[in-house]
Write a protein that holds these residues in place. Structure first.
Motif, PDB file in Angstrom:
ATOM      1  N   THR A 113       1.513  -1.001   0.138  1.00  0.00           N
ATOM      2  CA  THR A 113      -0.015   0.135   0.330  1.00  0.00           C
ATOM      3  C   THR A 113       0.913   1.333  -0.012  1.00  0.00           C
ATOM      4  O   THR A 113       0.339   2.595   0.136  1.00  0.00           O
ATOM      5  CB  THR A 113      -0.905  -0.243   1.580  1.00  0.00           C
ATOM      6  N   THR A 116      -0.716   4.290  -2.284  1.00  0.00           N
ATOM      7  CA  THR A 116      -2.328   3.911  -2.296  1.00  0.00           C
ATOM      8  C   THR A 116      -2.752   4.437  -0.690  1.00  0.00           C
ATOM      9  O   THR A 116      -1.710   4.349   0.560  1.00  0.00           O
ATOM     10  CB  THR A 116      -3.093   2.705  -2.723  1.00  0.00           C
ATOM     11  N   MET A 117      -3.757   5.136  -0.611  1.00  0.00           N
ATOM     12  CA  MET A 117      -4.404   5.092   0.923  1.00  0.00           C
ATOM     13  C   MET A 117      -3.962   5.849   1.474  1.00  0.00           C
ATOM     14  O   MET A 117      -3.352   5.320   3.017  1.00  0.00           O
ATOM     15  CB  MET A 117      -4.491   4.128   1.436  1.00  0.00           C
ATOM     16  N   ALA A 192      -8.890   4.069   9.246  1.00  0.00           N
ATOM     17  CA  ALA A 192      -9.702   4.258   8.335  1.00  0.00           C
ATOM     18  C   ALA A 192     -10.920   5.080   9.109  1.00  0.00           C
ATOM     19  O   ALA A 192     -11.577   6.373   8.986  1.00  0.00           O
ATOM     20  CB  ALA A 192     -11.052   3.429   7.279  1.00  0.00           C
ATOM     21  N   ARG A 197     -12.443   7.784   6.502  1.00  0.00           N
ATOM     22  CA  ARG A 197     -12.334   7.548   5.333  1.00  0.00           C
ATOM     23  C   ARG A 197     -12.754   5.953   4.844  1.00  0.00           C
ATOM     24  O   ARG A 197     -12.121   5.074   5.010  1.00  0.00           O
ATOM     25  CB  ARG A 197     -10.962   7.034   4.527  1.00  0.00           C
ATOM     26  N   ASP A 201     -12.521   1.348   0.376  1.00  0.00           N
ATOM     27  CA  ASP A 201     -10.981   1.018   0.252  1.00  0.00           C
ATOM     28  C   ASP A 201     -10.056   0.099   0.963  1.00  0.00           C
ATOM     29  O   ASP A 201      -9.011  -0.163   0.495  1.00  0.00           O
ATOM     30  CB  ASP A 201     -10.623   2.749   0.292  1.00  0.00           C
ATOM     31  N   TRP A 202     -10.354   0.902   2.255  1.00  0.00           N
ATOM     32  CA  TRP A 202      -9.768  -0.291   3.183  1.00  0.00           C
ATOM     33  C   TRP A 202      -9.735  -1.933   3.301  1.00  0.00           C
ATOM     34  O   TRP A 202      -9.427  -2.665   3.929  1.00  0.00           O
ATOM     35  CB  TRP A 202      -9.705   0.251   4.828  1.00  0.00           C
ATOM     36  N   ARG A 204     -10.625  -2.815   0.077  1.00  0.00           N
ATOM     37  CA  ARG A 204     -10.518  -3.499  -0.390  1.00  0.00           C
ATOM     38  C   ARG A 204      -8.971  -3.705  -0.373  1.00  0.00           C
ATOM     39  O   ARG A 204      -7.747  -5.082  -1.105  1.00  0.00           O
ATOM     40  CB  ARG A 204     -10.316  -3.072  -2.140  1.00  0.00           C
ATOM     41  N   ALA A 205      -7.907  -3.013  -0.009  1.00  0.00           N
ATOM     42  CA  ALA A 205      -6.642  -2.751   0.307  1.00  0.00           C
ATOM     43  C   ALA A 205      -6.088  -4.227   1.190  1.00  0.00           C
ATOM     44  O   ALA A 205      -4.761  -5.214   1.131  1.00  0.00           O
ATOM     45  CB  ALA A 205      -5.953  -1.445   1.013  1.00  0.00           C
ATOM     46  N   GLU A 265     -18.973  -3.385  -0.027  1.00  0.00           N
ATOM     47  CA  GLU A 265     -18.398  -3.089  -1.539  1.00  0.00           C
ATOM     48  C   GLU A 265     -19.533  -2.802  -2.683  1.00  0.00           C
ATOM     49  O   GLU A 265     -19.383  -1.734  -2.665  1.00  0.00           O
ATOM     50  CB  GLU A 265     -17.267  -4.078  -1.668  1.00  0.00           C
ATOM     51  N   SER A 710      -3.594   2.007 -12.212  1.00  0.00           N
ATOM     52  CA  SER A 710      -4.243   3.000 -10.764  1.00  0.00           C
ATOM     53  C   SER A 710      -3.381   3.749 -10.457  1.00  0.00           C
ATOM     54  O   SER A 710      -2.903   5.181 -10.462  1.00  0.00           O
ATOM     55  CB  SER A 710      -4.716   1.847  -9.593  1.00  0.00           C
TER      56      SER A 710
END
Lengths: 723, 137
Positions: A113, A116-117, A192, A197, A201-202, A204-205, A265, A710
């Motif tokens: 990660t 990202t994020m 998150a 947030r 996202d968290w 998926r990661a 999701e 991405s």
């Protein structure tokens, strides 16, 4: 070497604390370099712990008896495989293993990660660093694996003979990988929440890590069950023992989590539920780690009282309270984005599956902690046994298997009658046919829960089969591929989905084994003399002759003496004949110990059952023997009187003669015999689940592609913002 | 139906089911539970016909192997009060004199008549508690 190891742990503790500080500072001030630095600190931590672990392994391999834990759990004459794996039978070693795995998982997720994020990752780093620091502090200040003796003893204790089984030695690292793995989604969930947030996202990661954790934990539980079945002399694989339960609970909530995150999701629902589930799972994982060593519940696994109770409980309480407060404070950010449209939809089936899984977990929790609960309420400590657990878990398991068939194919949002017909007509017909066939051809109706379970297993397998059939049919029609090619490509292109189907099929097979073997087992405990015969189920068992081996260690566990039996088994039709050789290994008691003197100590130490199993898809034939050594007491006493003063080699000859005496004097022995129908399907089902999970975990071409796109998108965004 | 009303009904149904399940859980756990007892508690006051879970240490020299199991005495963890146990079934591998055991059964004539296969032996301390003063750290 011990000094270097201790230094690694101490520096590791400082590194973890630095990572927490740097990550938080970087997140607060927005200075990326501090966040990068915290990530590098976590990489360094992994390096330090791998070094410490490696040093300890070297100490075990070279039998460095100046280290206390080597003395505790190994010796120069321990077989090499058990030297390598002896570390995690000790408390110090298992703590080190825990934090080592945590550091490796953390390094992996932080690397994945790193681009990202940006908001969530620093807080997740801080959480992971804190967990690592806690375990390292225990290792450094309370339970150092590098504690040394000023004067090393001449020989170590050796590994507990009961643990000398390959499954048992792989089992703890698997369980721990599972426990530790859940800290990753937990850390990201906290991140998150802190940063508000709370989208997907968290999830998926970290979903891959949750799935990895789930797979390891499940595999670890299966290995434990297999060990119990094939090493312990009682013939079962699950006893609702507190420590078994402790490992099952996070697996159940983890299973719920893997399903409910799909709803978030897809539909943006269940946000509070998902963060609560992952918090629960992580806390249960900590509890599982703690329970094994705490001795607060009476269990076969309770390895004596530990000093770690208070700090562990304080840490668990802090995690629980902290997470609860965080969730409550962030409730506004966790508002659902949509509502349940219909009860007949995939999301509602998933919600139901979650409720059932959490209920099972709660039942197990209540039963496991009932001794503490009852003592708190009534003042007397009481406990509940396996029948109590079974009465709740059996019906809930039936519902779960039913849902495992419905969930994967029912439509999202609102299933129409047409959708239901298309998805379930054939599977329901097949289930009904299964039921009729079972009633007509087998005695399955003797156990109603098992009958229902068989029917439901037919249903789940039919659902999965139908999906594969349709997918292959579609590919054949569209691309003109041959069926095998179509099947491989179908699965390869949708690994997540078909991996999930395979897992469901595996679970169904596993429950097939559980239902058949628990309801239709034939068991017989009997005492036989050589030449005598007994009947078990459809089999006739004859005790042909006793066996006695001295310094002929065929199971590779390092036992000097083995007594056993040769049994001829045939079924009543006479079309199946085989020979079984169950035995029992005897390890010498420590020098000078025991009232039985020089020679007696070889028969008075630990002894372990070596089960003989004839594995089969239709049934297992399982046998264990308890030799009766009473006839040897006379010869041992005589040998003590006459030969105790002889040199070692001559003593070995005397010992060999005593051992041989057992074979000649043809004593009687007690046998436990089990004929368990279809029990092998538990292990086969477990294997299928593992296969499905690996399929789902394998990186797909699509994921690689998404990652590249991405990255490009991110770069484009950066350049646009600069322009 | 009004969706909000529908949700309310669902919530009420769900809560009721959860409460019923929880109630059953609490009730059955208390009624099915086996009380834990030490040897001295059983010797002093054991209700006839009631099931107990006895915890204690196997008395040295008391183990007598039988054809179908074993007879032994269990004493308090600290103390000498002991009660004989008549057990049949599988004897766990680590079972030995001086070890801590858990065994379930009913008391008859001053002896604990153990349930079949209910004997549990705790892991031997030899492999875990060798910390008596010899560590230097």
């Amino acid at each position: 070497m011990a000094a270097v190891g201790s230094a690694c742990l101490f520096v590791g503790l400082l590194t973890a604390l630095y990572a927490v500080g740097a990550a938080l500072y970087g997140a607060r001030t927005g200075r990326r370099r501090w966040v990068d630095s915290s990530r590098f600190a976590m990489y360094a931590l992994a390096g330090l712990l791998v070094t410490a672990f490696g040093l300890l392994e070297v100490a075990y391999l070279t039998s460095d008896l100046s280290l206390r834990i080597v003395v505790q759990s190994s010796s120069t004459d321990t077989p090499t495989f058990y030297k390598v794996t002896g570390m995690w039978s000790t408390q110090e070693g298992s703590l080190l293993l825990w934090v080592l795995l945590l550091s490796i998982f953390s390094a992996a997720v932080l690397r994945a990660t790193r681009r990202t994020m940006r908001e969530i990752v620093p807080y997740a780093t801080a959480v992971l660093g804190t967990i690592a620091a806690f375990f390292l502090a225990l290792s450094v200040f309370a339970e150092s694996p590098f504690t040394t003796f000023a004067v090393p003893p001449a020989e170590g204790n050796g590994l507990n003979p009961l643990l000398r089984h390959p499954a048992m030695m792989i089992h703890p690292p698997m369980l721990y990988s599972g426990y530790v793995g859940f800290s990753i989604p937990f850390a990201f969930a906290v991140g998150a929440l802190v940063t508000r947030r709370t989208g997907a996202d968290w999830i998926r990661a970290t979903r891959r890590f949750a799935l990895i954790a789930w797979t390891f934990l499940g595999f670890g539980i299966m290995l434990g069950a297999l060990w119990s079945y094939s090493e312990l002399g009682w013939g079962g694989y699950w006893a609702w023992d507190p420590v078994e339960n402790a490992s099952l609970m996070p697996w159940l909530t983890g299973t719920a989590f893997l399903h409910s995150v799909m709803v978030q999701e897809k539909r943006g629902m269940l946000k509070v539920w998902n963060v609560s589930l992952i918090v629960t799972t992580f806390v249960l994982a900590l509890l599982g780690t703690f329970l094994v060593r705490s001795g607060i519940l009476s269990s076969i696994h309770a390895f004596g009282a530990s000093t770690l109770g208070p700090p562990f409980l304080a840490f668990i309480a802090a995690v629980l309270v902290g997470s609860l407060v965080l969730v409550l404070v962030r409730l506004p950010a966790l508002r659902t984005e949509s509502r349940l449209d219909s009860l007949v939809s995939r999301e509602s089936i998933f919600v139901l599956n979650n409720l059932v899984l959490v209920s099972v977990c709660f039942v197990i929790f209540w039963g496991t902690f009932f001794p503490l609960i009852s003592e708190a309420i009534t003042g007397t400590e009481s406990s509940v046994g396996p029948p109590w657990f079974n009465q709740y878990v059996t019906p809930l398991a039936l519902v779960l298997v039913l849902l495992a068939g419905i969930g994967p194919v029912i439509a999202w949002r609102r299933a129409t009658p047409a959708n239901l017909r298309r998805a379930f007509l054939a599977p329901v017909a097949i289930a009904a046919a299964t039921l009729v066939a079972l009633l007509a051809l087998t005695p399955a109706a003797e156990s109603v829960p098992s009958l229902i379970m068989f029917t439901l297993v037919g249903f789940v397998l039919a659902v999965v089969g139908q999906e594969l059939w349709r997918g292959v049919g579609a590919r054949r029609a569209m691309a003109g591929e041959s069926p095998p090619v179509a099947l491989v490509r179908l699965v390869a292109r949708n690994r997540h989905r078909y991996g999930g189907y395979v897992v469901h099929a595996g679970i169904a097979l596993l429950f097939l084994g559980v239902a058949a073997s628990s309801a239709f087992v034939d068991q017989r405990d009997v005492r036989l003399r050589p030449g005598q015969t007994t009947e078990v189920g459809d089999y006739v068992v004859t005790y042909r002759e006793p066996t006695a081996r001295f310094l002929d260690d065929r199971s590779g566990t390092g036992a000097p003496i083995t007594f056993g039996a040769v049994l001829d088994v045939r079924n009543l039709n006479g079309d199946e004949r085989f020979t079984l050789n169950p035995s029992r290994n005897y390890y010498a008691a420590s020098e000078g110990g025991g009232p039985m003197g020089t020679f007696g100590r070889f028969f008075q130490g630990e002894s372990t059952t070596e089960v003989a199993v004839r594995w089969g898809m239709r049934r297992d034939f399982w046998m264990a023997v308890q030799p009766d050594l009473r006839a040897l007491i006379g010869p041992i006493k005589e040998a003590n009187r006459r030969f105790a003063g002889l040199p070692g080699e001559a003593q070995a000859l005397v010992l060999a003669a005593i051992v041989e005496r057992y074979r000649r004097d043809t004593p009687s022995a007690t046998f436990r015999t089990l004929v368990s129908p279809m029990i092998a399907w538990i292990w086969i089902g477990g294997g299928v689940v593992l296969l499905g999970a690996l399929l789902a975990l394998w990186p797909t071409a699509g994921a690689r592609e998404r990652r590249v796109t991405s990255l490009y998108a991110a770069r484009l965004g950066r350049e646009l913002s600069r322009a | 139906m009004d969706p909000r009303r529908k949700r309310k009904i669902r919530a009420v149904v769900l809560l009721t089911v959860a409460l019923l399940l929880a109630g059953a859980l609490v009730y059955t756990s208390f009624s099915a539970a086996t009380e834990a007892a030490t040897p001295s508690q059983l010797v002093a006051a054991a209700e006839a016909g009631r099931s107990y879970k006895l915890t204690g240490k196997v008395v040295d020299g008391s183990v007598e192997r039988r054809d179908d199991g074993v007879r032994f005495a269990v004493r308090d963890r600290t103390g000498q009060t002991a009660i004989p146990v008549d057990y049949s079934g599988v004897v766990p591998d680590p079972f030995r004199e001086g070890r801590e055991v858990i065994v379930e059964g009913r008391v008859r004539g001053g002896t604990l008549m153990a349930d079949r296969d209910s004997l549990v032996t705790k892991c031997p301390s030899k492999f875990s508690e060798q910390k008596k003063g010899s560590g230097t750290s």
